[in-house]
Scaffold this motif. Structure first.
Motif, PDB file in Angstrom:
ATOM      1  N   THR A  38       0.851  -1.191   0.000  1.00 37.42           N
ATOM      2  CA  THR A  38       0.000   0.000   0.000  1.00 37.42           C
ATOM      3  C   THR A  38       0.889   1.244   0.000  1.00 37.42           C
ATOM      4  O   THR A  38       2.084   1.172   0.277  1.00 37.42           O
ATOM      5  CB  THR A  38      -0.938   0.033   1.226  1.00 37.42           C
ATOM      6  OG1 THR A  38      -0.147   0.002   2.414  1.00 37.42           O
ATOM      7  CG2 THR A  38      -1.905  -1.132   1.212  1.00 37.42           C
ATOM      8  N   ARG A  53      -5.135  -0.963  -0.923  1.00 38.11           N
ATOM      9  CA  ARG A  53      -5.363  -2.375  -0.612  1.00 38.11           C
ATOM     10  C   ARG A  53      -4.250  -3.238  -1.187  1.00 38.11           C
ATOM     11  O   ARG A  53      -3.707  -2.945  -2.244  1.00 38.11           O
ATOM     12  CB  ARG A  53      -6.701  -2.833  -1.190  1.00 38.11           C
ATOM     13  CG  ARG A  53      -7.862  -1.992  -0.634  1.00 38.11           C
ATOM     14  CD  ARG A  53      -9.193  -2.576  -0.868  1.00 38.11           C
ATOM     15  NE  ARG A  53      -9.367  -3.796  -0.092  1.00 38.11           N
ATOM     16  CZ  ARG A  53     -10.430  -4.586  -0.227  1.00 38.11           C
ATOM     17  NH1 ARG A  53     -11.369  -4.293  -1.061  1.00 38.11           N
ATOM     18  NH2 ARG A  53     -10.534  -5.675   0.495  1.00 38.11           N
ATOM     19  N   THR A  54      -3.946  -4.320  -0.475  1.00 39.96           N
ATOM     20  CA  THR A  54      -2.988  -5.289  -0.997  1.00 39.96           C
ATOM     21  C   THR A  54      -3.766  -6.477  -1.563  1.00 39.96           C
ATOM     22  O   THR A  54      -4.930  -6.700  -1.219  1.00 39.96           O
ATOM     23  CB  THR A  54      -2.029  -5.798   0.096  1.00 39.96           C
ATOM     24  OG1 THR A  54      -2.789  -6.499   1.077  1.00 39.96           O
ATOM     25  CG2 THR A  54      -1.235  -4.667   0.721  1.00 39.96           C
ATOM     26  N   GLU A  56      -3.215  -9.518  -0.845  1.00 42.68           N
ATOM     27  CA  GLU A  56      -3.466 -10.406   0.289  1.00 42.68           C
ATOM     28  C   GLU A  56      -4.718  -9.976   1.062  1.00 42.68           C
ATOM     29  O   GLU A  56      -5.545 -10.806   1.436  1.00 42.68           O
ATOM     30  CB  GLU A  56      -2.252 -10.435   1.212  1.00 42.68           C
ATOM     31  CG  GLU A  56      -2.412 -11.388   2.381  1.00 42.68           C
ATOM     32  CD  GLU A  56      -1.198 -11.400   3.290  1.00 42.68           C
ATOM     33  OE1 GLU A  56      -1.064 -12.387   4.031  1.00 42.68           O
ATOM     34  OE2 GLU A  56      -0.398 -10.453   3.277  1.00 42.68           O
ATOM     35  N   ASP A  57      -4.874  -8.677   1.273  1.00 47.70           N
ATOM     36  CA  ASP A  57      -6.044  -8.134   1.962  1.00 47.70           C
ATOM     37  C   ASP A  57      -7.333  -8.515   1.223  1.00 47.70           C
ATOM     38  O   ASP A  57      -8.318  -8.931   1.834  1.00 47.70           O
ATOM     39  CB  ASP A  57      -5.904  -6.606   2.058  1.00 47.70           C
ATOM     40  CG  ASP A  57      -7.161  -5.909   2.540  1.00 47.70           C
ATOM     41  OD1 ASP A  57      -7.698  -6.319   3.581  1.00 47.70           O
ATOM     42  OD2 ASP A  57      -7.595  -4.949   1.876  1.00 47.70           O
ATOM     43  N   LEU A  60      -8.228 -12.132   1.645  1.00 46.97           N
ATOM     44  CA  LEU A  60      -8.802 -12.405   2.965  1.00 46.97           C
ATOM     45  C   LEU A  60     -10.241 -11.906   3.088  1.00 46.97           C
ATOM     46  O   LEU A  60     -11.069 -12.552   3.731  1.00 46.97           O
ATOM     47  CB  LEU A  60      -7.935 -11.769   4.065  1.00 46.97           C
ATOM     48  CG  LEU A  60      -6.554 -12.376   4.234  1.00 46.97           C
ATOM     49  CD1 LEU A  60      -5.703 -11.531   5.180  1.00 46.97           C
ATOM     50  CD2 LEU A  60      -6.646 -13.806   4.740  1.00 46.97           C
ATOM     51  N   LYS A  61     -10.551 -10.776   2.456  1.00 56.44           N
ATOM     52  CA  LYS A  61     -11.882 -10.170   2.609  1.00 56.44           C
ATOM     53  C   LYS A  61     -12.866 -10.565   1.509  1.00 56.44           C
ATOM     54  O   LYS A  61     -14.064 -10.344   1.645  1.00 56.44           O
ATOM     55  CB  LYS A  61     -11.759  -8.652   2.682  1.00 56.44           C
ATOM     56  CG  LYS A  61     -11.049  -8.231   3.968  1.00 56.44           C
ATOM     57  CD  LYS A  61     -10.999  -6.744   4.123  1.00 56.44           C
ATOM     58  CE  LYS A  61     -10.319  -6.424   5.450  1.00 56.44           C
ATOM     59  NZ  LYS A  61      -9.840  -5.087   5.534  1.00 56.44           N
TER      60      LYS A  61
END
Length: 188
Positions: A38, A53-54, A56-57, A60-61
């Motif tokens: 980010t 945002r990454t 990976e984020d 996960l979401k």
């Protein structure tokens, strides 16, 4: 529904981000920028973009708020995104859920390396990218823009506006569907 725009943490191709963003804004389509990190990232021509945002984020979401994944090309894409396992996983999830996957310039290599273009036609900028795509069994077509099965590829910044307009069309319907007249598509 929004577009998730994947860009490298440095040296993205400026026009391949700025021109599509302009098209999305004119069409009233929201978007998020994502990368491996980010913060503020800089394009090859000096333009800056803020990434919140990454990859990976987002893994996960979830991706429910997005209808399309657009991957920007550039020197940084080859260095940071071609072999990014989180981005490969995101692309595979978008494909599994029937969402649009779009990549421009050298970015189609990312979706090829994710296994999505195996035995499928796509276009890419000329050069070593063609060899990279062929290593993953992609079939290269010599067209500026190519789209089929909700996968959209373009070969460079010169067609970035057309590329973005097709992403918008996917939100409003399916540009792959051509209405025909008469029986079996023949006009009488």
């Amino acid at each position: 529904m929004k577009v998730l725009i994947a860009i490298p943490p440095e040296k993205f191709r400026d026009e391949e981000l700025l021109l599509p963003v302009k098209v999305f804004q004119e069409a009233g389509i929201k978007y998020d920028l994502a990368s491996s990190l980010t913060g503020v990232v800089m394009g090859s021509l000096g333009n800056k973009a803020k990434v919140n945002r990454t990859f990976e984020d987002i893994l996960l979401k979830g991706i429910d708020e997005y209808y399309a994944l657009m991957i920007v090309g550039g020197q940084g894409t080859q260095i940071h995104l071609w072999n990014n396992v989180d981005l490969h996983e995101l692309a595979r999830i978008f494909k599994t859920k029937g969402k649009v996957i779009a990549a421009i310039d050298n970015a189609p290599v990312v979706i090829a390396k994710a296994g999505i273009l195996r035995k499928k036609e796509a276009t890419v900028v000329a050069g070593q990218t063609i060899r990279e795509m062929m290593k993953d069994d992609a079939i290269i077509v010599n067209k500026p823009v190519f789209f089929r099965d909700r996968i959209l590829t373009a070969n460079g910044f010169e067609v970035a506006t057309e590329f973005a307009k097709l992403i918008v069309e996917y939100k409003n319907g399916n540009p792959e569907f051509v209405e025909t007249k008469g029986k079996a598509g023949f006009s009488f």
